[in-house]
Scaffold this active site. Structure first.
Site, PDB file in Angstrom:
ATOM      1  N   HIS A 145       0.661  -1.296   0.266  1.00  0.00           N
ATOM      2  CA  HIS A 145      -0.217  -0.067  -0.128  1.00  0.00           C
ATOM      3  C   HIS A 145       0.847   1.191  -0.716  1.00  0.00           C
ATOM      4  O   HIS A 145       1.844   1.467   0.732  1.00  0.00           O
ATOM      5  CB  HIS A 145      -1.211   0.445   0.946  1.00  0.00           C
ATOM      6  CG  HIS A 145      -0.187  -0.242   2.288  1.00  0.00           C
ATOM      7  ND1 HIS A 145      -1.258  -0.313   3.457  1.00  0.00           N
ATOM      8  CD2 HIS A 145       0.937   0.006   2.983  1.00  0.00           C
ATOM      9  CE1 HIS A 145      -0.148  -0.714   4.712  1.00  0.00           C
ATOM     10  NE2 HIS A 145       0.486  -0.493   4.783  1.00  0.00           N
ATOM     11  N   GLY A 146       0.452   2.087  -0.944  1.00  0.00           N
ATOM     12  CA  GLY A 146       0.902   3.533  -0.946  1.00  0.00           C
ATOM     13  C   GLY A 146       2.366   3.899  -1.775  1.00  0.00           C
ATOM     14  O   GLY A 146       3.178   4.449  -1.463  1.00  0.00           O
TER      15      GLY A 146
END
Length: 350
Positions: free
Chosen positions: A244-245
Protein backbone atom coordinates in the site's frame (compact mmCIF):
# COMPACT_ATOMS: atom_id res chain seq x y z
CA UNK A 1 -0.47 -17.58 -34.66
CA UNK A 2 -2.17 -17.88 -38.05
CA UNK A 3 -1.03 -21.10 -39.77
CA UNK A 4 -2.08 -19.83 -43.22
CA UNK A 5 -0.01 -16.66 -43.07
CA UNK A 6 2.99 -16.35 -45.40
CA UNK A 7 5.39 -13.42 -45.56
CA UNK A 8 8.02 -12.80 -48.20
CA UNK A 9 11.47 -11.42 -47.49
CA UNK A 10 10.51 -8.32 -49.46
CA UNK A 11 7.44 -7.71 -47.28
CA UNK A 12 9.35 -8.25 -44.02
CA UNK A 13 12.12 -5.90 -45.13
CA UNK A 14 9.50 -3.27 -45.92
CA UNK A 15 7.95 -3.58 -42.45
CA UNK A 16 11.26 -3.45 -40.52
CA UNK A 17 12.99 -0.96 -42.86
CA UNK A 18 15.67 -3.50 -43.72
CA UNK A 19 17.63 -4.66 -46.76
CA UNK A 20 17.33 -8.16 -48.25
CA UNK A 21 20.45 -10.13 -49.06
CA UNK A 22 19.60 -13.30 -50.95
CA UNK A 23 16.28 -14.35 -52.43
CA UNK A 24 13.70 -11.56 -51.99
CA UNK A 25 10.87 -13.94 -52.88
CA UNK A 26 11.52 -16.56 -50.21
CA UNK A 27 8.50 -16.95 -47.90
CA UNK A 28 8.08 -17.90 -44.24
CA UNK A 29 4.99 -18.90 -42.30
CA UNK A 30 6.26 -19.23 -38.72
CA UNK A 31 8.85 -17.87 -36.30
CA UNK A 32 11.41 -19.73 -34.20
CA UNK A 33 14.76 -19.63 -32.45
CA UNK A 34 17.66 -19.76 -34.89
CA UNK A 35 18.85 -23.16 -33.64
CA UNK A 36 15.36 -24.68 -34.05
CA UNK A 37 14.45 -23.06 -37.35
CA UNK A 38 13.06 -24.83 -40.40
CA UNK A 39 12.89 -23.65 -43.99
CA UNK A 40 9.59 -21.83 -43.36
CA UNK A 41 10.90 -20.00 -40.23
CA UNK A 42 11.78 -16.39 -39.61
CA UNK A 43 14.36 -15.89 -36.85
CA UNK A 44 16.88 -13.30 -35.70
CA UNK A 45 20.50 -13.06 -34.59
CA UNK A 46 21.62 -10.10 -32.50
CA UNK A 47 24.23 -11.62 -30.15
CA UNK A 48 27.54 -12.76 -31.64
CA UNK A 49 27.70 -15.39 -28.89
CA UNK A 50 25.20 -17.38 -30.93
CA UNK A 51 26.80 -16.63 -34.28
CA UNK A 52 27.79 -20.27 -34.82
CA UNK A 53 24.12 -21.11 -35.30
CA UNK A 54 24.15 -19.02 -38.46
CA UNK A 55 26.35 -21.64 -40.12
CA UNK A 56 23.96 -24.52 -39.42
CA UNK A 57 20.51 -22.96 -39.35
CA UNK A 58 17.79 -24.16 -41.71
CA UNK A 59 15.88 -20.86 -41.39
CA UNK A 60 14.15 -19.37 -44.40
CA UNK A 61 15.01 -15.81 -43.35
CA UNK A 62 17.30 -14.41 -40.63
CA UNK A 63 17.17 -10.85 -39.33
CA UNK A 64 20.61 -9.47 -38.43
CA UNK A 65 22.61 -6.24 -38.34
CA UNK A 66 25.77 -5.15 -40.13
CA UNK A 67 28.04 -6.49 -37.39
CA UNK A 68 27.24 -10.09 -38.35
CA UNK A 69 29.39 -11.30 -41.24
CA UNK A 70 30.25 -14.66 -42.78
CA UNK A 71 26.70 -15.44 -43.90
CA UNK A 72 26.47 -18.92 -45.47
CA UNK A 73 25.85 -19.07 -49.19
CA UNK A 74 22.20 -19.55 -50.06
CA UNK A 75 20.84 -18.15 -46.76
CA UNK A 76 18.48 -15.18 -47.13
CA UNK A 77 19.04 -12.48 -44.53
CA UNK A 78 17.52 -9.07 -43.87
CA UNK A 79 19.90 -6.50 -42.49
CA UNK A 80 18.38 -3.95 -40.12
CA UNK A 81 19.62 -1.72 -37.31
CA UNK A 82 17.96 -3.59 -34.41
CA UNK A 83 17.21 -7.25 -35.29
CA UNK A 84 15.48 -8.13 -32.02
CA UNK A 85 13.22 -5.08 -32.19
CA UNK A 86 12.49 -5.89 -35.84
CA UNK A 87 11.62 -9.47 -34.88
CA UNK A 88 9.26 -8.21 -32.16
CA UNK A 89 7.65 -5.87 -34.67
CA UNK A 90 6.86 -8.81 -36.96
CA UNK A 91 5.57 -10.87 -34.01
CA UNK A 92 3.23 -8.09 -32.91
CA UNK A 93 1.92 -7.32 -36.37
CA UNK A 94 1.43 -10.84 -37.71
CA UNK A 95 1.80 -13.59 -35.10
CA UNK A 96 0.60 -12.27 -31.74
CA UNK A 97 -2.59 -13.51 -30.06
CA UNK A 98 -5.66 -11.84 -31.48
CA UNK A 99 -8.26 -10.52 -29.06
CA UNK A 100 -11.76 -12.07 -29.17
CA UNK A 101 -14.70 -10.65 -31.04
CA UNK A 102 -16.64 -7.82 -29.47
CA UNK A 103 -19.55 -9.35 -27.62
CA UNK A 104 -21.09 -9.60 -24.17
CA UNK A 105 -21.64 -13.13 -22.89
CA UNK A 106 -25.15 -13.82 -21.56
CA UNK A 107 -23.78 -15.05 -18.22
CA UNK A 108 -21.99 -11.74 -17.51
CA UNK A 109 -23.52 -9.63 -14.72
CA UNK A 110 -23.38 -5.90 -15.48
CA UNK A 111 -24.91 -3.44 -13.04
CA UNK A 112 -27.28 -0.93 -14.60
CA UNK A 113 -25.17 2.09 -13.63
CA UNK A 114 -22.04 0.75 -15.37
CA UNK A 115 -20.87 2.48 -18.55
CA UNK A 116 -19.62 0.17 -21.31
CA UNK A 117 -17.68 1.70 -24.19
CA UNK A 118 -17.90 0.77 -27.85
CA UNK A 119 -16.45 -2.50 -29.09
CA UNK A 120 -15.96 -4.10 -25.66
CA UNK A 121 -15.74 -7.84 -25.05
CA UNK A 122 -17.13 -9.16 -21.75
CA UNK A 123 -16.67 -12.87 -21.25
CA UNK A 124 -18.55 -15.59 -19.34
CA UNK A 125 -19.33 -15.01 -15.65
CA UNK A 126 -17.75 -11.56 -15.56
CA UNK A 127 -19.04 -9.14 -12.93
CA UNK A 128 -19.11 -5.40 -13.66
CA UNK A 129 -20.06 -3.37 -10.58
CA UNK A 130 -21.97 -0.20 -9.95
CA UNK A 131 -20.70 2.93 -11.69
CA UNK A 132 -17.80 1.11 -13.37
CA UNK A 133 -16.68 2.82 -16.58
CA UNK A 134 -15.06 0.83 -19.39
CA UNK A 135 -13.44 2.69 -22.28
CA UNK A 136 -13.80 1.65 -25.90
CA UNK A 137 -12.42 -1.74 -26.98
CA UNK A 138 -11.81 -3.00 -23.44
CA UNK A 139 -11.60 -6.81 -23.17
CA UNK A 140 -12.71 -8.53 -19.96
CA UNK A 141 -12.17 -12.29 -19.93
CA UNK A 142 -14.07 -15.04 -18.12
CA UNK A 143 -14.65 -14.83 -14.36
CA UNK A 144 -13.02 -11.42 -13.91
CA UNK A 145 -14.58 -9.06 -11.37
CA UNK A 146 -14.53 -5.27 -11.66
CA UNK A 147 -15.95 -3.69 -8.52
CA UNK A 148 -17.77 -0.41 -8.04
CA UNK A 149 -16.50 3.00 -9.11
CA UNK A 150 -13.53 1.59 -11.02
CA UNK A 151 -12.42 2.91 -14.40
CA UNK A 152 -10.59 1.09 -17.20
CA UNK A 153 -9.15 2.97 -20.17
CA UNK A 154 -9.58 2.14 -23.83
CA UNK A 155 -7.90 -0.89 -25.42
CA UNK A 156 -7.05 -2.45 -22.07
CA UNK A 157 -7.29 -6.22 -21.68
CA UNK A 158 -8.20 -7.89 -18.38
CA UNK A 159 -7.57 -11.63 -18.52
CA UNK A 160 -9.58 -14.33 -16.74
CA UNK A 161 -9.93 -14.48 -12.94
CA UNK A 162 -8.56 -10.99 -12.34
CA UNK A 163 -10.08 -9.10 -9.40
CA UNK A 164 -10.15 -5.31 -9.53
CA UNK A 165 -11.38 -3.84 -6.27
CA UNK A 166 -13.51 -0.72 -5.89
CA UNK A 167 -12.31 2.73 -6.99
CA UNK A 168 -9.34 1.39 -8.93
CA UNK A 169 -8.17 3.44 -11.92
CA UNK A 170 -6.52 1.62 -14.84
CA UNK A 171 -5.20 3.45 -17.88
CA UNK A 172 -5.45 2.71 -21.57
CA UNK A 173 -3.56 0.05 -23.55
CA UNK A 174 -2.84 -2.04 -20.45
CA UNK A 175 -2.68 -5.83 -20.13
CA UNK A 176 -3.38 -7.57 -16.81
CA UNK A 177 -2.86 -11.31 -16.73
CA UNK A 178 -4.88 -14.00 -14.98
CA UNK A 179 -5.13 -14.26 -11.22
CA UNK A 180 -3.88 -10.77 -10.45
CA UNK A 181 -5.56 -8.70 -7.73
CA UNK A 182 -5.68 -4.92 -7.98
CA UNK A 183 -6.74 -2.86 -4.97
CA UNK A 184 -6.83 -5.44 -2.18
CA UNK A 185 -6.37 -4.06 1.34
CA UNK A 186 -2.90 -2.97 2.36
CA UNK A 187 -1.32 -4.86 5.25
CA UNK A 188 -2.19 -2.38 8.00
CA UNK A 189 -2.72 -3.62 11.57
CA UNK A 190 -2.15 -1.56 14.72
CA UNK A 191 -1.08 -3.33 17.94
CA UNK A 192 -3.25 -2.98 21.03
CA UNK A 193 -2.11 -3.04 24.69
CA UNK A 194 -3.48 -6.56 25.18
CA UNK A 195 -1.30 -7.96 22.38
CA UNK A 196 -4.05 -8.17 19.79
CA UNK A 197 -4.36 -6.08 16.62
CA UNK A 198 -6.91 -3.74 15.10
CA UNK A 199 -7.25 -3.57 11.34
CA UNK A 200 -6.47 -0.14 9.85
CA UNK A 201 -9.04 0.72 7.16
CA UNK A 202 -7.48 1.07 3.73
CA UNK A 203 -9.53 3.85 2.18
CA UNK A 204 -7.23 4.82 -0.70
CA UNK A 205 -7.09 3.25 -4.13
CA UNK A 206 -4.77 2.02 -6.89
CA UNK A 207 -3.93 4.11 -9.96
CA UNK A 208 -2.29 2.35 -12.91
CA UNK A 209 -1.01 4.43 -15.82
CA UNK A 210 -1.15 3.84 -19.57
CA UNK A 211 0.65 1.02 -21.38
CA UNK A 212 1.27 -1.06 -18.26
CA UNK A 213 1.56 -4.87 -18.34
CA UNK A 214 1.09 -6.89 -15.16
CA UNK A 215 1.85 -10.62 -15.01
CA UNK A 216 -0.25 -13.36 -13.47
CA UNK A 217 -0.89 -13.73 -9.73
CA UNK A 218 0.51 -10.33 -8.87
CA UNK A 219 -0.97 -8.26 -6.04
CA UNK A 220 -1.12 -4.48 -5.89
CA UNK A 221 -2.58 -3.23 -2.61
CA UNK A 222 -4.72 -0.13 -2.24
CA UNK A 223 -3.28 2.75 -0.23
CA UNK A 224 -4.23 3.42 3.37
CA UNK A 225 -4.94 6.98 2.19
CA UNK A 226 -4.20 8.47 -1.20
CA UNK A 227 -3.12 6.13 -3.98
CA UNK A 228 -0.78 3.28 -4.78
CA UNK A 229 0.62 4.36 -8.15
CA UNK A 230 2.05 2.35 -11.04
CA UNK A 231 3.51 4.74 -13.64
CA UNK A 232 3.04 4.70 -17.40
CA UNK A 233 4.83 1.96 -19.30
CA UNK A 234 5.76 -0.22 -16.31
CA UNK A 235 6.21 -3.98 -16.76
CA UNK A 236 5.50 -6.20 -13.76
CA UNK A 237 6.22 -9.93 -13.91
CA UNK A 238 4.28 -12.76 -12.26
CA UNK A 239 4.09 -13.06 -8.46
CA UNK A 240 5.03 -9.47 -7.66
CA UNK A 241 3.87 -7.81 -4.43
CA UNK A 242 3.32 -4.05 -4.44
CA UNK A 243 2.29 -2.87 -0.98
CA UNK A 244 0.00 0.00 0.00
CA UNK A 245 1.09 3.50 -0.85
CA UNK A 246 3.98 2.50 -3.14
CA UNK A 247 4.74 4.85 -6.03
CA UNK A 248 6.43 3.21 -9.00
CA UNK A 249 7.82 5.61 -11.58
CA UNK A 250 7.36 5.33 -15.32
CA UNK A 251 8.87 2.51 -17.40
CA UNK A 252 10.08 0.36 -14.52
CA UNK A 253 10.82 -3.34 -14.99
CA UNK A 254 9.93 -5.53 -11.99
CA UNK A 255 10.77 -9.24 -12.31
CA UNK A 256 9.05 -12.21 -10.66
CA UNK A 257 9.03 -12.54 -6.89
CA UNK A 258 9.88 -8.90 -6.17
CA UNK A 259 8.33 -7.37 -3.03
CA UNK A 260 8.13 -3.60 -2.55
CA UNK A 261 7.02 -2.62 0.94
CA UNK A 262 4.58 0.10 1.89
CA UNK A 263 5.08 3.75 0.95
CA UNK A 264 8.34 3.14 -0.93
CA UNK A 265 8.88 5.72 -3.68
CA UNK A 266 10.59 4.24 -6.75
CA UNK A 267 11.93 6.47 -9.52
CA UNK A 268 11.51 6.07 -13.26
CA UNK A 269 13.24 3.47 -15.44
CA UNK A 270 14.33 1.27 -12.54
CA UNK A 271 15.04 -2.44 -13.05
CA UNK A 272 14.48 -4.91 -10.18
CA UNK A 273 15.64 -8.48 -10.82
CA UNK A 274 13.88 -11.58 -9.48
CA UNK A 275 13.22 -11.97 -5.75
CA UNK A 276 14.72 -8.60 -4.92
CA UNK A 277 13.02 -6.33 -2.42
CA UNK A 278 12.66 -2.81 -1.08
CA UNK A 279 11.80 -1.94 2.52
CA UNK A 280 9.04 0.51 3.27
CA UNK A 281 9.23 4.30 3.43
CA UNK A 282 12.42 4.68 1.35
CA UNK A 283 13.08 6.60 -1.85
CA UNK A 284 14.92 5.02 -4.79
CA UNK A 285 16.43 7.23 -7.49
CA UNK A 286 15.71 6.97 -11.22
CA UNK A 287 17.43 4.27 -13.29
CA UNK A 288 18.43 2.17 -10.29
CA UNK A 289 19.20 -1.48 -11.07
CA UNK A 290 18.78 -4.08 -8.32
CA UNK A 291 20.24 -7.57 -8.77
CA UNK A 292 18.49 -10.84 -8.03
CA UNK A 293 17.62 -11.43 -4.34
CA UNK A 294 19.14 -8.07 -3.41
CA UNK A 295 17.47 -5.86 -0.83
CA UNK A 296 17.31 -2.08 -0.56
CA UNK A 297 17.13 -1.03 3.09
CA UNK A 298 17.71 2.73 2.88
CA UNK A 299 17.33 5.62 0.45
CA UNK A 300 19.15 5.43 -2.88
CA UNK A 301 19.84 9.06 -3.72
CA UNK A 302 22.03 8.96 -6.83
CA UNK A 303 20.42 7.87 -10.14
CA UNK A 304 21.81 5.08 -12.28
CA UNK A 305 23.28 2.92 -9.50
CA UNK A 306 23.68 -0.86 -9.78
CA UNK A 307 23.26 -2.74 -6.50
CA UNK A 308 23.47 -6.35 -5.34
CA UNK A 309 23.40 -8.16 -2.02
CA UNK A 310 21.26 -7.68 1.06
CA UNK A 311 21.56 -5.11 2.51
CA UNK A 312 22.31 -3.59 -0.88
CA UNK A 313 25.81 -2.52 -1.84
CA UNK A 314 27.17 -1.02 -5.05
CA UNK A 315 27.86 -3.92 -7.41
CA UNK A 316 31.66 -3.59 -7.44
CA UNK A 317 31.84 -3.28 -3.65
CA UNK A 318 29.65 -6.33 -3.20
CA UNK A 319 31.81 -8.35 -5.57
CA UNK A 320 34.94 -7.36 -3.59
CA UNK A 321 33.17 -8.45 -0.40
CA UNK A 322 32.37 -11.82 -1.93
CA UNK A 323 36.05 -12.36 -2.74
CA UNK A 324 36.91 -11.60 0.88
CA UNK A 325 34.21 -13.97 2.16
CA UNK A 326 35.56 -16.78 0.00
CA UNK A 327 39.02 -16.20 1.42
CA UNK A 328 37.92 -16.15 5.09
CA UNK A 329 38.68 -19.87 5.76
CA UNK A 330 42.22 -19.44 4.45
CA UNK A 331 42.65 -16.22 6.43
CA UNK A 332 41.41 -17.92 9.60
CA UNK A 333 43.84 -20.77 9.06
CA UNK A 334 46.69 -18.31 8.53
CA UNK A 335 45.79 -16.37 11.70
CA UNK A 336 45.77 -19.58 13.75
CA UNK A 337 49.17 -20.53 12.33
CA UNK A 338 50.58 -17.11 13.21
CA UNK A 339 49.10 -17.32 16.71
CA UNK A 340 50.72 -20.72 17.19
CA UNK A 341 54.05 -19.40 15.91
CA UNK A 342 53.82 -16.43 18.29
CA UNK A 343 52.96 -18.71 21.20
CA UNK A 344 55.93 -20.98 20.43
CA UNK A 345 58.24 -17.98 20.03
CA UNK A 346 57.24 -16.62 23.43
CA UNK A 347 57.77 -20.04 25.02
CA UNK A 348 61.23 -20.37 23.48
CA UNK A 349 62.20 -16.89 24.60
CA UNK A 350 60.78 -17.37 28.08
Amino acid sequence: MCPLLTLSATKIAEVVNGTVEGNPDVEVSTVSKIEDATSDSLCFLSNKKYGHHLQTTSAGIVLLDDSITNVPEGLTVIRCSHPYVAFCTILIQYFDYKEPHTDIHPTAVIESSAIIGKGCHIGPNVYIGERVALGDNVKIYANACIYEDSTIGENTSIRSNVSIYYQSEIGKNCLIHSGTVIGSDGFGHAPLPDGTYIKIPQIGNVVIGDGVEIGSNTSIDRANMGSTIIGNGCRLDNLVQIAHGVELGENCIVAGGVCIAGSAKIGANCVFAGQSGVVGHVTVADKTTLGGQAGINKDVKEPGGIFTGSPHLPFKDEMKSRVMWRNLPQLEKRVRELEQQLKESKANNG
